[in-house]
Design a protein around this motif. Structure first.
Motif, PDB file in Angstrom:
ATOM      1  N   TYR A  54      14.244   9.827  36.148  1.00 29.46           N
ATOM      2  CA  TYR A  54      13.436   8.743  36.705  1.00 29.46           C
ATOM      3  C   TYR A  54      14.040   8.253  38.014  1.00 29.46           C
ATOM      4  O   TYR A  54      13.335   8.052  39.000  1.00 29.46           O
ATOM      5  CB  TYR A  54      13.334   7.591  35.708  1.00 29.46           C
ATOM      6  N   ASP A  79      17.840   0.008  34.878  1.00 31.33           N
ATOM      7  CA  ASP A  79      17.303  -1.324  34.586  1.00 31.33           C
ATOM      8  C   ASP A  79      16.904  -2.050  35.862  1.00 31.33           C
ATOM      9  O   ASP A  79      15.881  -2.739  35.910  1.00 31.33           O
ATOM     10  CB  ASP A  79      18.318  -2.152  33.795  1.00 31.33           C
ATOM     11  N   MET A  82      13.661  -0.488  37.054  1.00 33.85           N
ATOM     12  CA  MET A  82      12.547  -0.878  36.192  1.00 33.85           C
ATOM     13  C   MET A  82      12.182  -2.347  36.397  1.00 33.85           C
ATOM     14  O   MET A  82      11.013  -2.713  36.330  1.00 33.85           O
ATOM     15  CB  MET A  82      12.885  -0.619  34.725  1.00 33.85           C
ATOM     16  N   LYS A  83      13.170  -3.187  36.650  1.00 37.59           N
ATOM     17  CA  LYS A  83      12.896  -4.595  36.908  1.00 37.59           C
ATOM     18  C   LYS A  83      12.060  -4.739  38.174  1.00 37.59           C
ATOM     19  O   LYS A  83      11.128  -5.541  38.227  1.00 37.59           O
ATOM     20  CB  LYS A  83      14.203  -5.371  37.039  1.00 37.59           C
ATOM     21  N   ARG A  84      12.391  -3.939  39.192  1.00 35.82           N
ATOM     22  CA  ARG A  84      11.633  -3.972  40.432  1.00 35.82           C
ATOM     23  C   ARG A  84      10.182  -3.546  40.190  1.00 35.82           C
ATOM     24  O   ARG A  84       9.251  -4.137  40.743  1.00 35.82           O
ATOM     25  CB  ARG A  84      12.300  -3.058  41.463  1.00 35.82           C
ATOM     26  N   VAL A  85       9.987  -2.561  39.333  1.00 36.98           N
ATOM     27  CA  VAL A  85       8.634  -2.092  39.033  1.00 36.98           C
ATOM     28  C   VAL A  85       7.877  -3.137  38.215  1.00 36.98           C
ATOM     29  O   VAL A  85       6.714  -3.421  38.479  1.00 36.98           O
ATOM     30  CB  VAL A  85       8.683  -0.739  38.271  1.00 36.98           C
ATOM     31  N   ASN A  86       8.548  -3.732  37.223  1.00 36.69           N
ATOM     32  CA  ASN A  86       7.873  -4.676  36.336  1.00 36.69           C
ATOM     33  C   ASN A  86       7.569  -6.014  37.001  1.00 36.69           C
ATOM     34  O   ASN A  86       6.671  -6.728  36.555  1.00 36.69           O
ATOM     35  CB  ASN A  86       8.707  -4.900  35.079  1.00 36.69           C
ATOM     36  N   THR A  87       8.300  -6.384  38.036  1.00 39.10           N
ATOM     37  CA  THR A  87       8.047  -7.653  38.717  1.00 39.10           C
ATOM     38  C   THR A  87       7.174  -7.473  39.949  1.00 39.10           C
ATOM     39  O   THR A  87       7.000  -8.412  40.720  1.00 39.10           O
ATOM     40  CB  THR A  87       9.380  -8.323  39.138  1.00 39.10           C
TER      41      THR A  87
END
Length: 110
Positions: A54, A79, A82-87
């Protein structure tokens, strides 16, 4: 089957039924084993491989950057990505909220 029906069957018919039963049991237990394998949680190496893939494809890392890192370091990078993608907030959403604020501020009260 009832005992009377079993007596009426010939040896060939009994053997065919028995073979069908064995094949059905074999398929059933093979499906059960496959289901158990699918439900196993991934190993640490599998998780690391997935996270590295990923990071290489989505976050712009290359193999040399991830090669000597520990599992925990890779997990922190993953993490963070993924945090950047989820926010992520869509630009259209920001424009709509900005126009609401401007519209509320420019209302004239009488």
């Amino acid at each position: 089957m009832q005992a009377e029906e079993q007596e009426k069957l010939s040896i060939e018919e009994k053997s065919k039924l028995f073979i069908q039963l064995l094949e059905a049991r074999k398929k059933h237990f093979a499906a059960m084993r496959a289901q158990e394998m699918k439900n196993k949680p991934p190993t640490k190496a599998q998780k690391r491989n997935t996270m590295s893939t990923y990071l290489k494809n989505m976050a712009g890392y290359n193999h040399n950057q991830l090669k000597n890192k520990s599992f925990d370091d890779i997990q922190k990078l993953f993490d963070k990505a993924m945090k950047r993608v989820n926010t992520f907030v869509d630009m259209d959403t920001e424009l709509m909220e900005g126009s609401k604020v401007r519209a509320e501020g420019s209302e004239i009260t009488f």
